[in-house]
Design a protein around this motif. Structure first.
Motif, PDB file in Angstrom:
ATOM      1  N   SER A   6       0.847  -1.189   0.000  1.00 10.03           N
ATOM      2  CA  SER A   6       0.000   0.000   0.000  1.00 10.03           C
ATOM      3  C   SER A   6       0.882   1.238   0.000  1.00 10.03           C
ATOM      4  O   SER A   6       2.079   1.164   0.226  1.00 10.03           O
ATOM      5  CB  SER A   6      -0.917  -0.007   1.234  1.00 10.03           C
ATOM      6  OG  SER A   6      -0.154   0.133   2.415  1.00 10.03           O
ATOM      7  N   THR A   7       0.265   2.378  -0.272  1.00 11.61           N
ATOM      8  CA  THR A   7       0.989   3.639  -0.231  1.00 11.61           C
ATOM      9  C   THR A   7       1.448   3.878   1.201  1.00 11.61           C
ATOM     10  O   THR A   7       0.638   3.814   2.129  1.00 11.61           O
ATOM     11  CB  THR A   7       0.079   4.790  -0.692  1.00 11.61           C
ATOM     12  OG1 THR A   7      -0.386   4.481  -2.003  1.00 11.61           O
ATOM     13  CG2 THR A   7       0.824   6.099  -0.681  1.00 11.61           C
ATOM     14  N   PRO A   8       2.726   4.146   1.391  1.00 12.14           N
ATOM     15  CA  PRO A   8       3.205   4.296   2.764  1.00 12.14           C
ATOM     16  C   PRO A   8       2.683   5.555   3.447  1.00 12.14           C
ATOM     17  O   PRO A   8       2.517   6.591   2.809  1.00 12.14           O
ATOM     18  CB  PRO A   8       4.722   4.345   2.613  1.00 12.14           C
ATOM     19  CG  PRO A   8       4.977   4.706   1.206  1.00 12.14           C
ATOM     20  CD  PRO A   8       3.790   4.269   0.409  1.00 12.14           C
ATOM     21  N   GLU A   9       2.438   5.408   4.719  1.00  8.05           N
ATOM     22  CA  GLU A   9       2.131   6.551   5.585  1.00  8.05           C
ATOM     23  C   GLU A   9       3.444   6.944   6.245  1.00  8.05           C
ATOM     24  O   GLU A   9       4.064   6.123   6.939  1.00  8.05           O
ATOM     25  CB  GLU A   9       1.101   6.160   6.640  1.00  8.05           C
ATOM     26  CG  GLU A   9       0.842   7.248   7.659  1.00  8.05           C
ATOM     27  CD  GLU A   9      -0.002   6.777   8.837  1.00  8.05           C
ATOM     28  OE1 GLU A   9      -0.201   7.596   9.749  1.00  8.05           O
ATOM     29  OE2 GLU A   9      -0.449   5.620   8.853  1.00  8.05           O
ATOM     30  N   ILE A  10       3.876   8.164   6.016  1.00  6.71           N
ATOM     31  CA  ILE A  10       5.137   8.623   6.587  1.00  6.71           C
ATOM     32  C   ILE A  10       4.894   8.988   8.046  1.00  6.71           C
ATOM     33  O   ILE A  10       4.102   9.875   8.359  1.00  6.71           O
ATOM     34  CB  ILE A  10       5.705   9.813   5.802  1.00  6.71           C
ATOM     35  CG1 ILE A  10       5.975   9.393   4.357  1.00  6.71           C
ATOM     36  CG2 ILE A  10       6.982  10.338   6.468  1.00  6.71           C
ATOM     37  CD1 ILE A  10       6.268  10.538   3.429  1.00  6.71           C
ATOM     38  N   LEU A  11       5.591   8.284   8.932  1.00  4.75           N
ATOM     39  CA  LEU A  11       5.464   8.534  10.360  1.00  4.75           C
ATOM     40  C   LEU A  11       6.543   9.489  10.865  1.00  4.75           C
ATOM     41  O   LEU A  11       6.332  10.193  11.855  1.00  4.75           O
ATOM     42  CB  LEU A  11       5.552   7.204  11.127  1.00  4.75           C
ATOM     43  CG  LEU A  11       4.540   6.136  10.723  1.00  4.75           C
ATOM     44  CD1 LEU A  11       4.805   4.841  11.471  1.00  4.75           C
ATOM     45  CD2 LEU A  11       3.112   6.620  10.959  1.00  4.75           C
ATOM     46  N   TYR A  12       7.682   9.481  10.186  1.00  3.08           N
ATOM     47  CA  TYR A  12       8.799  10.340  10.579  1.00  3.08           C
ATOM     48  C   TYR A  12       9.731  10.455   9.381  1.00  3.08           C
ATOM     49  O   TYR A  12      10.024   9.453   8.730  1.00  3.08           O
ATOM     50  CB  TYR A  12       9.549   9.727  11.770  1.00  3.08           C
ATOM     51  CG  TYR A  12      10.644  10.606  12.321  1.00  3.08           C
ATOM     52  CD1 TYR A  12      10.367  11.579  13.270  1.00  3.08           C
ATOM     53  CD2 TYR A  12      11.955  10.463  11.891  1.00  3.08           C
ATOM     54  CE1 TYR A  12      11.369  12.397  13.771  1.00  3.08           C
ATOM     55  CE2 TYR A  12      12.966  11.270  12.392  1.00  3.08           C
ATOM     56  CZ  TYR A  12      12.667  12.225  13.332  1.00  3.08           C
ATOM     57  OH  TYR A  12      13.653  13.038  13.824  1.00  3.08           O
ATOM     58  N   ASP A  13      10.231  11.656   9.105  1.00  4.20           N
ATOM     59  CA  ASP A  13      11.179  11.851   8.011  1.00  4.20           C
ATOM     60  C   ASP A  13      11.985  13.108   8.313  1.00  4.20           C
ATOM     61  O   ASP A  13      11.481  14.221   8.159  1.00  4.20           O
ATOM     62  CB  ASP A  13      10.447  11.974   6.670  1.00  4.20           C
ATOM     63  CG  ASP A  13      11.384  11.929   5.471  1.00  4.20           C
ATOM     64  OD1 ASP A  13      12.606  11.737   5.646  1.00  4.20           O
ATOM     65  OD2 ASP A  13      10.888  12.103   4.341  1.00  4.20           O
ATOM     66  N   GLN A  14      13.217  12.918   8.774  1.00  4.47           N
ATOM     67  CA  GLN A  14      14.052  14.055   9.161  1.00  4.47           C
ATOM     68  C   GLN A  14      15.506  13.818   8.786  1.00  4.47           C
ATOM     69  O   GLN A  14      15.959  12.669   8.687  1.00  4.47           O
ATOM     70  CB  GLN A  14      13.991  14.268  10.686  1.00  4.47           C
ATOM     71  CG  GLN A  14      12.654  14.712  11.210  1.00  4.47           C
ATOM     72  CD  GLN A  14      12.276  16.115  10.773  1.00  4.47           C
ATOM     73  OE1 GLN A  14      13.105  17.011  10.752  1.00  4.47           O
ATOM     74  NE2 GLN A  14      11.018  16.295  10.409  1.00  4.47           N
ATOM     75  N   GLN A  15      16.226  14.923   8.614  1.00  3.47           N
ATOM     76  CA  GLN A  15      17.671  14.908   8.455  1.00  3.47           C
ATOM     77  C   GLN A  15      18.271  15.130   9.845  1.00  3.47           C
ATOM     78  O   GLN A  15      17.930  16.103  10.514  1.00  3.47           O
ATOM     79  CB  GLN A  15      18.120  16.034   7.512  1.00  3.47           C
ATOM     80  CG  GLN A  15      17.554  15.932   6.113  1.00  3.47           C
ATOM     81  CD  GLN A  15      18.213  14.848   5.289  1.00  3.47           C
ATOM     82  OE1 GLN A  15      19.361  14.477   5.509  1.00  3.47           O
ATOM     83  NE2 GLN A  15      17.477  14.314   4.342  1.00  3.47           N
ATOM     84  N   LEU A  16      19.145  14.233  10.253  1.00  5.28           N
ATOM     85  CA  LEU A  16      19.764  14.316  11.570  1.00  5.28           C
ATOM     86  C   LEU A  16      21.229  14.703  11.443  1.00  5.28           C
ATOM     87  O   LEU A  16      21.876  14.383  10.443  1.00  5.28           O
ATOM     88  CB  LEU A  16      19.665  12.964  12.282  1.00  5.28           C
ATOM     89  CG  LEU A  16      18.272  12.333  12.377  1.00  5.28           C
ATOM     90  CD1 LEU A  16      18.375  10.924  12.937  1.00  5.28           C
ATOM     91  CD2 LEU A  16      17.354  13.194  13.213  1.00  5.28           C
ATOM     92  N   GLU A  17      21.758  15.350  12.463  1.00  2.00           N
ATOM     93  CA  GLU A  17      23.182  15.665  12.486  1.00  2.00           C
ATOM     94  C   GLU A  17      23.980  14.382  12.670  1.00  2.00           C
ATOM     95  O   GLU A  17      23.479  13.392  13.211  1.00  2.00           O
ATOM     96  CB  GLU A  17      23.480  16.642  13.615  1.00  2.00           C
ATOM     97  CG  GLU A  17      22.845  18.001  13.415  1.00  2.00           C
ATOM     98  CD  GLU A  17      23.172  18.970  14.539  1.00  2.00           C
ATOM     99  OE1 GLU A  17      23.743  18.541  15.576  1.00  2.00           O
ATOM    100  OE2 GLU A  17      22.847  20.146  14.382  1.00  2.00           O
ATOM    101  N   SER A  18      25.224  14.415  12.248  1.00  2.00           N
ATOM    102  CA  SER A  18      26.107  13.247  12.382  1.00  2.00           C
ATOM    103  C   SER A  18      26.755  13.249  13.758  1.00  2.00           C
ATOM    104  O   SER A  18      27.965  13.457  13.911  1.00  2.00           O
ATOM    105  CB  SER A  18      27.165  13.254  11.276  1.00  2.00           C
ATOM    106  OG  SER A  18      26.560  13.069  10.025  1.00  2.00           O
ATOM    107  N   THR A  19      25.917  13.005  14.773  1.00  2.15           N
ATOM    108  CA  THR A  19      26.386  13.000  16.156  1.00  2.15           C
ATOM    109  C   THR A  19      25.826  11.794  16.896  1.00  2.15           C
ATOM    110  O   THR A  19      24.834  11.193  16.471  1.00  2.15           O
ATOM    111  CB  THR A  19      25.913  14.262  16.905  1.00  2.15           C
ATOM    112  OG1 THR A  19      24.477  14.236  16.986  1.00  2.15           O
ATOM    113  CG2 THR A  19      26.370  15.549  16.221  1.00  2.15           C
ATOM    114  N   LEU A  20      26.461  11.479  18.008  1.00  2.00           N
ATOM    115  CA  LEU A  20      25.950  10.376  18.833  1.00  2.00           C
ATOM    116  C   LEU A  20      24.620  10.751  19.486  1.00  2.00           C
ATOM    117  O   LEU A  20      23.815   9.869  19.788  1.00  2.00           O
ATOM    118  CB  LEU A  20      26.993   9.963  19.875  1.00  2.00           C
ATOM    119  CG  LEU A  20      28.257   9.336  19.277  1.00  2.00           C
ATOM    120  CD1 LEU A  20      29.244   8.964  20.380  1.00  2.00           C
ATOM    121  CD2 LEU A  20      27.935   8.133  18.410  1.00  2.00           C
ATOM    122  N   ALA A  21      24.357  12.038  19.666  1.00  3.01           N
ATOM    123  CA  ALA A  21      23.046  12.458  20.183  1.00  3.01           C
ATOM    124  C   ALA A  21      21.949  12.060  19.190  1.00  3.01           C
ATOM    125  O   ALA A  21      20.849  11.662  19.602  1.00  3.01           O
ATOM    126  CB  ALA A  21      23.028  13.962  20.434  1.00  3.01           C
TER     127      ALA A  21
END
Length: 147
Positions: A6-21
């Motif tokens: 089925s067509t996906p429901e996007i629950l989360y979509d983000q660009q994250l920093e390259s950190t351990l946090a």
């Protein structure tokens, strides 16, 4: 990996920093979404841990902690799957070139088990190149039955 049914429901979509946090945050995001979708405690832990390992690989091995590079984390629900995509902006990864983490000479190694763990905790895993030339990992877990 075949397309979702089925067509996906996007629950989360983000660009994250390259950190351990970002690694810690991605695990918590995945666990929270998994719990909301009705996974039990053990499966929620497995999903969170698999995402953690994928983002660790993206931050440490892909982007080399570069402040100029991002990790994309996308979580989708497309029946019958929860699908998680992690992409880095590194040089790419050839799974066939990775040493076997279960070989005697690698058993005491401090790294090299992330992909093994991801494959153990998720139902389907595909590793390839992202559009930017980095690594793209797609992980799927069957959705739990309705409560």
């Amino acid at each position: 990996m075949p397309n979702a049914e089925s067509t996906p429901e996007i629950l989360y979509d983000q660009q994250l920093e390259s950190t351990l946090a970002s690694v810690d945050a991605s695990e918590e995001i995945a666990k929270s979404l998994a719990a909301q979708l009705g996974y039990d405690e053990e499966e929620t832990y497995h999903i969170g841990y698999a995402v953690r390992e994928a983002v660790v690989n993206a931050v440490v091995h892909g982007n080399l902690y570069s402040a100029d590079k991002r990790v994309r984390l996308r979580v989708e629900r497309a029946s019958p799957w929860l699908q998680v995509i992690v992409e880095d902006e590194g040089q790419g990864f050839e799974e066939s070139r990775q040493a076997d983490p279960l070989a005697d000479e690698n058993l005491l190694s401090q790294s090299g088990r992330g992909i093994l763990i991801i494959r153990a905790f998720m139902d389907e895993v595909a590793i390839g190149r992202s559009a930017s030339g980095g690594t793209r990992i797609v992980m799927r877990k069957s959705l739990p039955p309705p409560a």
